[in-house]
Enzyme design. Sequence first.
Site, PDB file in Angstrom:
ATOM      1  N   GLY A 155      40.749  70.934  48.663  1.00  0.00           N
ATOM      2  CA  GLY A 155      39.820  69.832  48.435  1.00  0.00           C
ATOM      3  C   GLY A 155      38.796  69.750  49.559  1.00  0.00           C
ATOM      4  O   GLY A 155      38.910  70.454  50.570  1.00  0.00           O
ATOM      5  N   TYR A 181      45.811  59.814  53.578  1.00  0.00           N
ATOM      6  CA  TYR A 181      44.496  59.232  53.271  1.00  0.00           C
ATOM      7  C   TYR A 181      44.590  58.265  52.105  1.00  0.00           C
ATOM      8  O   TYR A 181      45.220  58.547  51.085  1.00  0.00           O
ATOM      9  CB  TYR A 181      43.480  60.331  52.958  1.00  0.00           C
ATOM     10  N   THR A 229      42.181  54.653  50.317  1.00  0.00           N
ATOM     11  CA  THR A 229      40.883  54.405  49.699  1.00  0.00           C
ATOM     12  C   THR A 229      40.486  52.936  49.700  1.00  0.00           C
ATOM     13  O   THR A 229      41.347  52.044  49.769  1.00  0.00           O
ATOM     14  CB  THR A 229      40.935  54.904  48.240  1.00  0.00           C
ATOM     15  N   TYR A 280      44.211  53.977  39.592  1.00  0.00           N
ATOM     16  CA  TYR A 280      44.029  54.771  40.809  1.00  0.00           C
ATOM     17  C   TYR A 280      44.273  53.919  42.043  1.00  0.00           C
ATOM     18  O   TYR A 280      45.054  54.294  42.935  1.00  0.00           O
ATOM     19  CB  TYR A 280      42.621  55.365  40.837  1.00  0.00           C
ATOM     20  N   TRP A 327      33.735  56.554  49.584  1.00  0.00           N
ATOM     21  CA  TRP A 327      32.511  57.276  49.228  1.00  0.00           C
ATOM     22  C   TRP A 327      32.447  58.641  49.920  1.00  0.00           C
ATOM     23  O   TRP A 327      31.461  58.994  50.568  1.00  0.00           O
ATOM     24  CB  TRP A 327      31.286  56.442  49.559  1.00  0.00           C
TER      25      TRP A 327
END
Length: 295
Positions: free
Chosen positions: A9, A97, A99, A123, A148
């Site tokens: 990724g 990680y 979000t 999500y 973002w």
Amino acid sequence: MILVTGSDGQVGYALLRALAPLGVVKGLTRADGDLSNPEEVKVLLDRYRPTCIVNAAAYTAVDQAESDPESAQALNVGLPEQLARWAKANDAHLFHYSTDYVYDGSGSQPWREEDATGPLSVYGKTKLAGDQALLDAGIGAVIFRTSWVYGSRGRNFMLTMLKLAMERDELNVVADQWGTPTPAWLIAQVTSVAVREKLRDCSALEGVYHLTCRGETTWCDFARTIMTEARQLGATLKIVTDRVKPIPTSEYPAPAPRPLNSRLDVSRIEQSLGLVLPDWQQALQLTVRDWAEYR
């Protein structure tokens, strides 16, 4: 050994380079195994026996998650839970990680780490559950909540806008969602600093940290700035900036609701690591330059 999951990724790819000075780094991609399968994950962990795990793997298809919650649950909750159990049993450090989608997007103030969460989508709910699993594990995991994310490779907003700008003479882009564009390379560099501190037994570094650039913008203004920067570097674009038209979220319906306010307060991570994070415009200039040089 430092093990990076999801190394194919955009963040994982950047991590392989940023972490290289700290020791042996092994990246895991889809070719190595199915990270939603606990048996395959166990085999990989027992084979490499990392002293530090950086989990950049996630189910990030925000809209698709609404109709496929099981897949989102497996990668966003099941995998972190398993990594935490293994890390606890083997005395390994764990970085993860998260979000901005864990918040409900209300108001206009930047979210702080201690603010109440309230995800609006599958999500967001699965990412929050993954965060909580790590916090409940009691292993001193470090969770970076970012927003973002984009970069000069992979699939992301910046590359999509540049492609469309070469093909179309007009675009409609949402202008009532606010946040902070953050390049993958910056996330990787900050992670490298944090991993180095953790490997030095900086036990105070644990829990949730917001990790974005400084400043704020809308998707529409972000798109316009991308095109301005690209044109200044010699890119030939069909569209002119004033033909990027602002629209409200209501005119761009999607299966998963988006938070209108994704601003994240980054004071904690700056103070904890002694950093000054760049403004999003400065980081974008560097990222677009990288794109222009290697495309």
